[in-house]
Scaffold this active site. Structure first.
Site, PDB file in Angstrom:
ATOM      1  N   TYR A  38      17.403  32.919  -0.501  1.00 48.16           N
ATOM      2  CA  TYR A  38      16.366  33.882  -0.108  1.00 48.16           C
ATOM      3  C   TYR A  38      16.592  34.375   1.310  1.00 48.16           C
ATOM      4  O   TYR A  38      16.937  33.583   2.200  1.00 48.16           O
ATOM      5  CB  TYR A  38      14.982  33.212  -0.133  1.00 48.16           C
ATOM      6  CG  TYR A  38      14.450  32.915  -1.502  1.00 48.16           C
ATOM      7  CD1 TYR A  38      14.209  33.941  -2.419  1.00 48.16           C
ATOM      8  CD2 TYR A  38      14.143  31.611  -1.872  1.00 48.16           C
ATOM      9  CE1 TYR A  38      13.694  33.662  -3.682  1.00 48.16           C
ATOM     10  CE2 TYR A  38      13.618  31.314  -3.117  1.00 48.16           C
ATOM     11  CZ  TYR A  38      13.399  32.349  -4.019  1.00 48.16           C
ATOM     12  OH  TYR A  38      12.887  32.065  -5.244  1.00 48.16           O
ATOM     13  N   ARG A  86     -11.676   0.005  14.424  1.00 48.47           N
ATOM     14  CA  ARG A  86     -11.521   0.812  13.231  1.00 48.47           C
ATOM     15  C   ARG A  86     -12.334   0.136  12.138  1.00 48.47           C
ATOM     16  O   ARG A  86     -13.423   0.541  11.821  1.00 48.47           O
ATOM     17  CB  ARG A  86     -10.027   0.883  12.879  1.00 48.47           C
ATOM     18  CG  ARG A  86      -9.684   1.865  11.831  1.00 48.47           C
ATOM     19  CD  ARG A  86      -8.191   1.841  11.517  1.00 48.47           C
ATOM     20  NE  ARG A  86      -7.779   0.580  10.906  1.00 48.47           N
ATOM     21  CZ  ARG A  86      -6.586   0.371  10.369  1.00 48.47           C
ATOM     22  NH1 ARG A  86      -5.671   1.320  10.383  1.00 48.47           N
ATOM     23  NH2 ARG A  86      -6.281  -0.784   9.826  1.00 48.47           N
ATOM     24  N   MET A 133      11.639  25.575  -3.608  1.00 43.22           N
ATOM     25  CA  MET A 133      10.681  24.641  -4.200  1.00 43.22           C
ATOM     26  C   MET A 133      11.389  23.536  -4.988  1.00 43.22           C
ATOM     27  O   MET A 133      11.040  22.364  -4.877  1.00 43.22           O
ATOM     28  CB  MET A 133       9.724  25.409  -5.116  1.00 43.22           C
ATOM     29  CG  MET A 133       8.585  24.570  -5.634  1.00 43.22           C
ATOM     30  SD  MET A 133       7.553  25.464  -6.783  1.00 43.22           S
ATOM     31  CE  MET A 133       6.717  26.598  -5.705  1.00 43.22           C
ATOM     32  N   LYS A 150       0.859  -1.192   0.000  1.00 42.80           N
ATOM     33  CA  LYS A 150       0.000   0.000   0.000  1.00 42.80           C
ATOM     34  C   LYS A 150       0.898   1.246   0.000  1.00 42.80           C
ATOM     35  O   LYS A 150       2.109   1.142   0.197  1.00 42.80           O
ATOM     36  CB  LYS A 150      -0.917  -0.037   1.215  1.00 42.80           C
ATOM     37  CG  LYS A 150      -0.174   0.066   2.531  1.00 42.80           C
ATOM     38  CD  LYS A 150      -1.087  -0.204   3.716  1.00 42.80           C
ATOM     39  CE  LYS A 150      -0.313  -0.054   5.007  1.00 42.80           C
ATOM     40  NZ  LYS A 150      -1.002  -0.641   6.156  1.00 42.80           N
TER      41      LYS A 150
HETATM   42  C1  LIG Z   1      -0.207  -1.709   6.658  1.00 45.10           C
HETATM   43  C2  LIG Z   1      -0.758  -2.991   7.095  1.00 45.10           C
HETATM   44  C3  LIG Z   1       0.101  -4.066   7.349  1.00 45.10           C
HETATM   45  C4  LIG Z   1       1.616  -3.955   7.308  1.00 45.10           C
HETATM   46  O1  LIG Z   1       2.083  -3.193   8.389  1.00 45.10           O
HETATM   47  P1  LIG Z   1       3.646  -3.018   8.679  1.00 45.10           P
HETATM   48  O2  LIG Z   1       3.684  -2.395  10.020  1.00 45.10           O
HETATM   49  O3  LIG Z   1       4.180  -2.078   7.651  1.00 45.10           O
HETATM   50  O4  LIG Z   1       4.257  -4.349   8.599  1.00 45.10           O
HETATM   51  C5  LIG Z   1      -0.493  -5.284   7.683  1.00 45.10           C
HETATM   52  N1  LIG Z   1      -1.838  -5.409   7.758  1.00 45.10           N
HETATM   53  C6  LIG Z   1      -2.684  -4.379   7.524  1.00 45.10           C
HETATM   54  C7  LIG Z   1      -4.146  -4.594   7.619  1.00 45.10           C
HETATM   55  C8  LIG Z   1      -2.160  -3.142   7.183  1.00 45.10           C
HETATM   56  O5  LIG Z   1      -3.003  -2.122   6.962  1.00 45.10           O
END
Ligand SMILES: *Cc1c(COP(=O)(O)O)cnc(C)c1O
Length: 390
Positions: A283, A139, A331, A39
């Site tokens: 700057y 959550r 920038m 992700k």
């Molecule tokens: C992001 C995530 C992980 C991985 O987490 P890490 O701490 O980066 O290993 C695993 N399970 C879920 C549901 C996540 O959202």
């Protein structure tokens, strides 16, 4: 090289990645599935480059947050036996796509379960689902009060649903301060999964672990680990590292971190200039030369993710030496003091994150300068930077 045309670029080290997954796979055991969590554009590493590299290293399971990331992962993959799992958001209309493409997904709402059945019937192919159970993070996750209805739906539609997994996610397994809460979550998950089994619902796998819980609570490893941060070469936090080293002294015999950073961020010197003592650089008046100085310009700035708060604080590496940022981060440009680094020339490599010679700028040191988490710094690395595998 065409990459030279860009102000800065990202390099992914395949050998570092191989080292990390071999260490992590040894730890979890060969019968446990290694899911690579990609992700957040593969934690800033870039899905398009990271997925093929991981596949070359034998990874066949990827976890994403959303259906659009799943599409990117499927596009980047070149192996038929690679599986993609969506842990969160599915855009309208993408549920059908997921079912058609054999992409599995988390179910944390009865509504999604019903939609999955409907789409599976329409397409004529079962949906691969993971029931995400609420165990205490509060959550996402099916509530205990919804379990009976879920069981009814699953039993009544066994031709349309394949239960790939029962799963949950822990609320901060990296800190001992959360010990009691995590312990309760583990117990609840065990209790719930026995209950599902007693109802005649048997999932193909049970998975709960992220990096921190796998490393701190081995009992959470179960059938699969969803490894995010650790596969990229980072401990979830220092505490997890210390805890691990204490628990498994044999792993750290060499007193060397078994994880290695996969990502480096590099640029080059664009121009150099001699500035006499007593002059302001850039700057405004944030930086005054205290001696005759040589100032080098580097074509990277806050538009590329090099924060303005690194003004006069940040450090980059040039010719194996540390060069402090001198003056405001612009920038598209920053200026560094290279007076003490001999023979700096236009085109010399500049390391923003990564190693050069004996020196290293870790994401942690970069983020300490910025007071951010590894995770947060990594995902802010712009997707648009060119990337290459080295
Ligand atoms: C992001 C995530 C992980 C991985 O987490 P890490 O701490 O980066 O290993 C695993 N399970 C879920 C549901 C996540 O959202």
């Amino acid at each position: 090289m065409s990459e030279e045309l860009y102000p800065s670029r990202i390099e992914l080290s395949k050998s570092a990645f191989k080292k990390n997954i071999s260490f992590l796979k040894d730890y979890i055991g060969k019968d446990v599935i290694f899911s690579s969590v990609i992700k957040g554009n593969a934690y800033g590493h870039g899905i398009g480059h990271f997925v093929p590299m991981a596949e070359e290293c034998g990874i066949r399971h990827f976890s994403v947050f959303s259906s659009d990331e799943a599409r990117q992962a499927v596009r980047a993959s070149s192996h038929d036996d690679t599986h993609v799992m969506i842990m969160g958001m599915i855009n309208e209309g993408a549920l059908g796509w997921a079912i058609e493409r054999d992409v599995s997904f988390f179910v944390f709402e009865l509504d999604r379960l019903k939609c999955a059945v409907k789409e599976a019937k329409r397409i004529g192919k079962p949906a691969r689902i993971h029931l995400h159970l609420e165990t205490g993070m509060n959550r996402l996750g099916l509530e205990e009060s919804e379990f009976e209805e879920a069981v009814e739906i699953i039993k009544g539609n066994d031709r349309h649903l394949n239960l790939d997994g029962l799963c949950t996610h822990f609320a901060g397994a990296e800190s001992v301060g959360n010990y009691v809460r995590i312990q309760e979550q583990i117990e609840r998950f065990e209790e719930y999964s026995s209950w599902f089994e007693s109802q005649g619902i048997k999932a193909k796998s049970r998975h709960t672990a992220c990096s921190a819980s796998a490393l701190n609570y081995p009992e959470t490893i179960m059938d699969m680990v969803r490894f995010g941060i650790a596969q990229y070469g980072f401990w979830p936090n220092r505490e997890t590292y210390m805890n691990f080293v204490k628990k498994y002294p044999e792993i750290n015999k060499e007193h060397k971190d078994p994880l290695e950073r996969v990502l480096s961020w590099k640029s080059h010197v664009m121009s150099t200039k001699k500035v006499p003592a007593g002059e302001f650089v850039g700057y405004g008046n944030t930086y005054l030369t205290s001696r005759d100085e040589i100032i080098a310009s580097v074509p990277i700035g806050y538009s590329h993710g090099f924060g303005r708060n690194l003004t006069n604080v940040g450090i980059v590496l040039i010719n194996g030496k540390r060069a402090p940022v001198a003056g405001l981060v612009n920038m598209n440009l920053l200026t560094v003091d290279v007076t003490d680094i001999p023979d700096v020339e236009i085109g010399d490599e500049v390391v923003i994150i990564g190693k050069q010679g004996e020196q290293q700028i870790t994401v942690a040191s970069f983020s300490e300068m910025r007071n951010n988490l590894n995770y947060e710094v990594l995902v802010q690395i712009p997707a648009g930077l060119p990337r290459s595998i080295v």
